[in-house]
Design a protein around this motif. Structure first.
Motif, PDB file in Angstrom:
ATOM      1  N   LEU A   1      -6.578  -1.856  -3.671  1.00 43.66           N
ATOM      2  CA  LEU A   1      -6.474  -1.014  -2.469  1.00 43.66           C
ATOM      3  C   LEU A   1      -7.762  -0.207  -2.285  1.00 43.66           C
ATOM      4  CD1 LEU A   1      -2.761   0.129  -2.801  1.00 43.66           C
ATOM      5  CD2 LEU A   1      -3.732  -1.163  -0.892  1.00 43.66           C
ATOM      6  N   LYS A   2      -8.341   0.222  -3.405  1.00 37.28           N
ATOM      7  CA  LYS A   2      -9.576   1.007  -3.335  1.00 37.28           C
ATOM      8  C   LYS A   2     -10.708   0.167  -2.734  1.00 37.28           C
ATOM      9  CE  LYS A   2     -11.608   2.929  -7.092  1.00 37.28           C
ATOM     10  NZ  LYS A   2     -11.445   3.489  -8.442  1.00 37.28           N
ATOM     11  N   ARG A   3     -10.699  -1.101  -3.069  1.00 37.86           N
ATOM     12  CA  ARG A   3     -11.816  -1.955  -2.635  1.00 37.86           C
ATOM     13  C   ARG A   3     -11.485  -2.780  -1.391  1.00 37.86           C
ATOM     14  NH1 ARG A   3     -15.021  -4.294  -7.561  1.00 37.86           N
ATOM     15  NH2 ARG A   3     -14.972  -2.513  -8.972  1.00 37.86           N
TER      16      ARG A   3
ATOM     17  N   ARG B   1       0.829  -1.220   0.000  1.00 35.68           N
ATOM     18  CA  ARG B   1       0.000   0.000   0.000  1.00 35.68           C
ATOM     19  C   ARG B   1       0.861   1.266   0.000  1.00 35.68           C
ATOM     20  NH1 ARG B   1      -3.296  -1.119   4.929  1.00 35.68           N
ATOM     21  NH2 ARG B   1      -4.817  -0.029   3.655  1.00 35.68           N
ATOM     22  N   ASP B   2       2.138   1.140   0.382  1.00 40.39           N
ATOM     23  CA  ASP B   2       3.000   2.308   0.469  1.00 40.39           C
ATOM     24  C   ASP B   2       3.664   2.572  -0.891  1.00 40.39           C
ATOM     25  OD1 ASP B   2       4.894   4.192   0.976  1.00 40.39           O
ATOM     26  OD2 ASP B   2       5.681   3.245   2.801  1.00 40.39           O
ATOM     27  N   PHE B   3       2.982   3.359  -1.726  1.00 37.12           N
ATOM     28  CA  PHE B   3       3.452   3.572  -3.099  1.00 37.12           C
ATOM     29  C   PHE B   3       4.814   4.267  -3.143  1.00 37.12           C
ATOM     30  CE2 PHE B   3      -0.614   3.261  -5.883  1.00 37.12           C
ATOM     31  CZ  PHE B   3      -0.871   2.014  -5.328  1.00 37.12           C
ATOM     32  N   ASP B   4       5.065   5.151  -2.186  1.00 33.36           N
ATOM     33  CA  ASP B   4       6.356   5.859  -2.204  1.00 33.36           C
ATOM     34  C   ASP B   4       7.498   4.870  -1.993  1.00 33.36           C
ATOM     35  OD1 ASP B   4       5.225   8.270  -2.673  1.00 33.36           O
ATOM     36  OD2 ASP B   4       5.007   8.778  -0.542  1.00 33.36           O
ATOM     37  N   ARG B   5       7.274   3.950  -1.049  1.00 36.18           N
ATOM     38  CA  ARG B   5       8.320   2.960  -0.799  1.00 36.18           C
ATOM     39  C   ARG B   5       8.505   2.060  -2.020  1.00 36.18           C
ATOM     40  NH1 ARG B   5       7.901  -0.604   4.454  1.00 36.18           N
ATOM     41  NH2 ARG B   5       6.076  -1.434   3.426  1.00 36.18           N
ATOM     42  N   LEU B   6       7.391   1.683  -2.657  1.00 39.54           N
ATOM     43  CA  LEU B   6       7.498   0.841  -3.858  1.00 39.54           C
ATOM     44  C   LEU B   6       8.330   1.546  -4.913  1.00 39.54           C
ATOM     45  CD1 LEU B   6       3.923  -0.664  -4.353  1.00 39.54           C
ATOM     46  CD2 LEU B   6       5.874  -1.657  -3.176  1.00 39.54           C
ATOM     47  N   LYS B   7       7.989   2.818  -5.164  1.00 38.80           N
ATOM     48  CA  LYS B   7       8.693   3.549  -6.229  1.00 38.80           C
ATOM     49  C   LYS B   7      10.169   3.715  -5.896  1.00 38.80           C
ATOM     50  CE  LYS B   7       4.695   5.864  -8.097  1.00 38.80           C
ATOM     51  NZ  LYS B   7       3.803   6.994  -7.861  1.00 38.80           N
ATOM     52  N   ALA B   8      10.465   3.927  -4.611  1.00 40.63           N
ATOM     53  CA  ALA B   8      11.863   4.081  -4.198  1.00 40.63           C
ATOM     54  C   ALA B   8      12.639   2.799  -4.487  1.00 40.63           C
ATOM     55  CB  ALA B   8      11.944   4.421  -2.724  1.00 40.63           C
ATOM     56  N   ASN B   9      11.931   1.677  -4.581  1.00 41.11           N
ATOM     57  CA  ASN B   9      12.589   0.399  -4.859  1.00 41.11           C
ATOM     58  C   ASN B   9      12.334  -0.098  -6.276  1.00 41.11           C
ATOM     59  OD1 ASN B   9      13.919  -0.347  -2.263  1.00 41.11           O
ATOM     60  ND2 ASN B   9      11.855   0.135  -1.562  1.00 41.11           N
ATOM     61  N   ARG B  10      12.109   0.831  -7.168  1.00 43.18           N
ATOM     62  CA  ARG B  10      11.912   0.548  -8.593  1.00 43.18           C
ATOM     63  C   ARG B  10      10.757  -0.410  -8.865  1.00 43.18           C
ATOM     64  NH1 ARG B  10      15.853   2.662 -11.514  1.00 43.18           N
ATOM     65  NH2 ARG B  10      15.576   1.347 -13.325  1.00 43.18           N
ATOM     66  N   ILE B  11       9.747  -0.386  -7.980  1.00 39.38           N
ATOM     67  CA  ILE B  11       8.556  -1.211  -8.191  1.00 39.38           C
ATOM     68  C   ILE B  11       7.446  -0.240  -8.582  1.00 39.38           C
ATOM     69  CG2 ILE B  11       6.904  -2.787  -7.119  1.00 39.38           C
ATOM     70  CD1 ILE B  11       9.201  -3.332  -5.020  1.00 39.38           C
ATOM     71  N   ILE B  12       6.774  -0.524  -9.711  1.00 39.22           N
ATOM     72  CA  ILE B  12       5.764   0.422 -10.175  1.00 39.22           C
ATOM     73  C   ILE B  12       4.374  -0.130  -9.846  1.00 39.22           C
ATOM     74  CG2 ILE B  12       4.883   1.631 -12.209  1.00 39.22           C
ATOM     75  CD1 ILE B  12       7.716   2.310 -12.270  1.00 39.22           C
ATOM     76  N   PRO B  13       3.566   0.636  -9.098  1.00 35.98           N
ATOM     77  CA  PRO B  13       2.209   0.167  -8.791  1.00 35.98           C
ATOM     78  C   PRO B  13       1.395  -0.013 -10.077  1.00 35.98           C
ATOM     79  CG  PRO B  13       2.787   2.112  -7.489  1.00 35.98           C
ATOM     80  CD  PRO B  13       3.854   1.957  -8.507  1.00 35.98           C
TER      81      PRO B  13
END
Lengths: 289, 540
Positions: free
Chosen positions: B522-524, B502-514
């Motif tokens: 996550l919305k549901r 759920r932590d998109f910033d952490r994902l992006k920092a690790n080259r993982i794209i939501p």
């Protein structure tokens, strides 16, 4: 194709201060000259050159340690083997002067093992050691010192045709990729309980048991080379004379090195024709036995 | 004159490989326009690669067979052109940048084609710099190619093609070996090329990823024919959402009309009463470094329990593979301990550990060697000194589970890629390993194949836990019940997918794209309580 190289640009390296072509020519001259002698007095200068090159190469001991130990053990093993069996040297000497004979206290099927230590055998082993060591030390430095990016242009500069020079270049660079594939396959099979160390049985059985490593590695090499061929074809490889982007230029010191190499080779050949440099044993020793 | 003609016209093109029955492609006709990205999608074996080879001239020059129809480049038929001529109009970037990069330095790699054409050196240098500047990578010019990241390699390969100033660029699955962030970099570069007026034909089954750069048109192929050719918006209406990965919202719209998917039972061999805290594998403060002295793993502490389905995410080179190699004993920790079934891996041989953990490598061809599938499967158990009758039984069961009973006597290397992948799983099953470890299980397979593959593996009764390394966030979201993120050799997240992802910033920092599926889940989440595949979300 992409693997890390042993090559580094090294500060104050004697080898690297030359044009690679000049170095390869010098190396080949020394190589051929060394192999034309059996006389340890003629061989020693080559060992001195080799050791000088090694010490001034800038290669650190920890980089070269494993390869070096392997070669030292290899050379010692073969020299001792020739010494023990007396084979190999018999072509260069006819007569032997016995120092001591060791006779085993047992016999196998009527044959008693005998070790004859002769002046000739001992000196032959020493000559062989010096000969191989000078060649091996020079050769081992090549991958550490010559820039792989320049292999192609070096071969081209030595007069080989474009296609052949590039093929040599690719082959040299393919060896480490092969090593990486080998390691991957080795890991995959070890994870299935395969232990290379425990291979036993006769020669054919042993070769068969290498199948789990050899088959995947070969298949990968073939698949990989197909892709490389496609990639080369698609970028017009081999359609005509090619431009080599890197330019190598000889400087005065390169010319001197080539001249020295050529002189060494000429002198060696002439000496050889004149009958010098054949297997030699000090007269003093011969007189003693 | 030529500017008014289309860069590429394919007219009624068919091809059959010399050694195969049936045509690989039949009667394909289409036109590629300047300035457009034409996405070519379709399952494995649909004829995409054959089409690419026909256009770039490898067919019929390197691959022989029967070809009919016409290919026109700016109105001229290319049949009699030399490959060198074609390559100046049509550039090709192959799937795996590792295998097409020939130069040791970036500048040599980019110059390779121009050198072959025998151009003057000054011209080569100026074109190399032009291509590197265009792709915004001039800083890579003097770097060595083996030090580049996956995305950088792919861009360097692209620069090598661009330097030859083609009007058409073909990309054959350029994203296949890249992590999500590198894939995005590559796609941005591709968009830039099209915006400058080049025609781009991109074969790719990661359709959702490509959609981000808004391809002008999409061609969908199946069985060697064009099933759809038109705007992107129309694609989701014509293709089967199980065959091509569409954005999650589109799948939900379509799947509403179908019956709800059958819920898969994950690790049916593990009953809930068995899920206890006795760890199958335990890492205790594990650190590792190779001889060179650089530490690759630091302070890894975790345990793998019965019932865990663990997805390991993280950028390339973060230490994911090094981590799993410790679990299976191929590498031993420099400090700390790894316990497998309570036993220190320093004291157990790899063969002993194999009865606990089975490792499936990314590419099956790294392990397959035997003349028949049966012998391939018997290899592991034989090494582990199982008895003959035991092995026979194990092989039979393994074949049944992976559904390859009828291939028992076939040579594994002659099977399709998907079948080879199943053989490699069966090889682990036959050893009765309790934990399955997989490195990039979906690599080299198309969407439908890898989803079916994952479904069937998770439902296998033999395993007590599964660990897989992946770049695919959706795979982690759908299949895992625990997600690890490894970055710079450290374990930086460990928890349920809905907590870690759920932590998109952490994902992006690790080259993982939501992805769209992750966002939708996550919305549901308040309604569903867990992550689900899009087809299932459609019915909630």
């Amino acid at each position: 194709m992409l693997v890390a190289w042993r090559y580094r640009e090294r500060k104050n390296s004697f080898i690297q201060s030359f044009d690679p072509r000049a170095w390869v020519i010098f190396y080949l001259c020394c190589f051929v000259s060394t192999l034309s002698f059996w006389d340890v007095r003629f061989l020693l200068p080559f060992l001195v050159i080799a050791i000088f090159v090694l010490l001034t190469s800038g290669v650190k001991w920890h980089e070269i340690r494993r390869a070096f130990l392997f070669i030292v053990i290899f050379i010692f093993f073969f020299s001792i083997l020739t010494f023990l069996t007396g084979r190999g040297g018999s072509e260069v000497y006819k007569q032997e002067h016995l120092i001591r004979e060791f006779r085993a206290s047992f016999s196998i099927l009527g044959w008693t093992p005998v070790l004859k230590v002769t002046v000739e055998r001992a000196f032959f082993a020493v000559s062989q050691l010096v000969r191989y060591a000078s060649v091996a030390v020079m050769t081992i430095l090549v991958p550490y010192s010559l820039n792989p990016a320049l292999y192609g242009i070096t071969f081209k500069g030595l007069g080989l045709p474009d296609k052949f020079a590039y093929a040599m270049d690719l082959t040299m660079r393919f060896i480490p990729t092969f090593g990486r594939d080998f390691q991957l396959t080795m890991d995959a099979q070890r994870a299935r309980g395969y232990e290379l160390e425990k291979i036993d049985g006769g020669l054919i059985a042993q070769v068969r048991k290498l199948g789990p490593i050899v088959v995947p590695v070969t298949i990968h090499a073939i698949i990989g080379s197909e892709d490389i061929i496609d990639a080369m074809d698609l970028r017009a490889f081999g359609v005509g004379p090619r431009t080599w982007l890197d330019v190598l230029t000889y400087t005065t010191r390169d010319r001197i090195l080539i001249a020295v190499g050529a002189a060494i080779l000429t002198v060696s050949i002439v000496l050889g024709f004149m009958g010098f440099g054949k297997f030699w044993v000090p007269e003093v020793l011969l007189g003693m036995f | 004159m030529t500017s008014t003609l289309a860069p590429l016209v394919v007219d009624n093109l068919s091809f059959r490989y010399r050694d195969r029955q049936g045509a690989a492609i039949h009667n394909l006709s289409f036109t590629a326009n300047p300035g457009e990205v034409l996405l070519i999608a379709g399952a494995s074996g649909c004829g995409k690669t054959t089409l690419v080879r026909c256009i770039n001239g490898l067919i019929p020059r390197s691959y022989k067979g029967e070809m009919s129809g016409k290919i026109l480049v700016f109105g001229e038929e290319v049949k009699d052109w030399k490959l060198s001529q074609i390559s100046q109009k049509i550039g090709t970037v192959l799937q795996d940048p590792e295998r097409q990069i020939l130069g040791t330095k970036v500048v040599n790699e980019v110059a390779f084609g121009l050198e072959n054409l025998g151009m003057p050196r000054e011209e080569i240098y100026s074109r190399v710099d032009e291509a590197l500047n265009f792709l915004k990578i001039p800083h890579l010019r003097n770097r060595e190619t083996f030090n580049l990241s996956g995305g950088e390699k792919q861009k360097v390969a692209l620069a090598g093609v661009l330097a030859m100033r083609p009007s058409i660029v073909l990309l054959d699955e350029p994203l296949a070996s890249l992590d999500p962030a590198s894939a995005q970099d590559t796609l941005d570069a591709v968009r830039l090329l099209a915006d400058q007026g080049l025609s781009i034909l991109m074969v790719e089954h990661r359709v959702e990823d490509v959609m981000r750069i808004k391809p002008e048109r999409v061609m969908f192929m199946s069985d060697g024919e064009i099933r759809y050719l038109g705007e992107l918006s129309g694609l989701s209406k014509v293709v089967n959402y199980r065959e091509v990965k569409l954005p999650a919202e589109d799948i939900v719209e379509r799947a509403k009309l179908d019956p709800p998917p059958v819920e898969i039972k994950v690790l049916p061999g593990v009953t809930s009463s068995e899920i206890k805290q006795d760890a199958l594998v335990r890492f205790e403060d594990v650190a590792f470094g190779y001889e060179s002295g650089v530490e690759i793993l630091h302070g890894i502490d975790l345990q793998i329990n019965r019932g865990d389905v663990i997805a390991v995410l993280g950028p390339n080179g973060a230490g994911k593979t090094t981590f799993v190699k410790h679990a299976i004993g191929l590498l031993k920790p420099k400090s700390g301990k790894v316990l497998v079934g309570g036993r220190d891996t320093n004291e157990a041989s790899v063969a002993e550990i194999a009865s606990m953990l089975g490792y499936v490598f990314q590419s099956p061809s790294h392990m397959l060697f035997a003349p028949t599938v049966r012998e391939e499967l018997a290899f592991g158990p034989t090494n582990m000194k199982h008895t003959k009758t035991q092995i026979e039984l194990e092989v039979k069961e393994a074949l049944k589970i992976v559904n390859l009973v009828e291939k028992e006597n076939d040579p594994p290397l002659a099977l399709s890629f998907g079948q080879q992948k199943r053989v490699s799983i069966a090889a682990i099953l036959a050893m009765r390993s309790r934990i399955l470890v997989m490195d990039e299980p979906t690599a080299g397979q198309d969407y439908q194949n890898y989803m079916n593959f994952m479904d069937s593996i998770l439902q296998m009764p033999a395993f007590e836990a599964i660990i897989f390394i992946t770049h695919d966030v959706d795979l982690a979201a759908i299949y895992a019940n625990r997600v690890l993120i490894i970055s710079d050799g450290r374990l930086i997240a460990d928890g349920k997918p809905q907590d870690v992802l759920r932590d998109f910033d952490r994902l992006k920092a690790n080259r993982i794209i939501p992805t769209s599926l992750l966002a939708l889940n996550l919305k549901r989440l308040s309604a569903t309580g867990r992550f689900m595949r899009a087809e299932a979300l459609a019915h909630i």
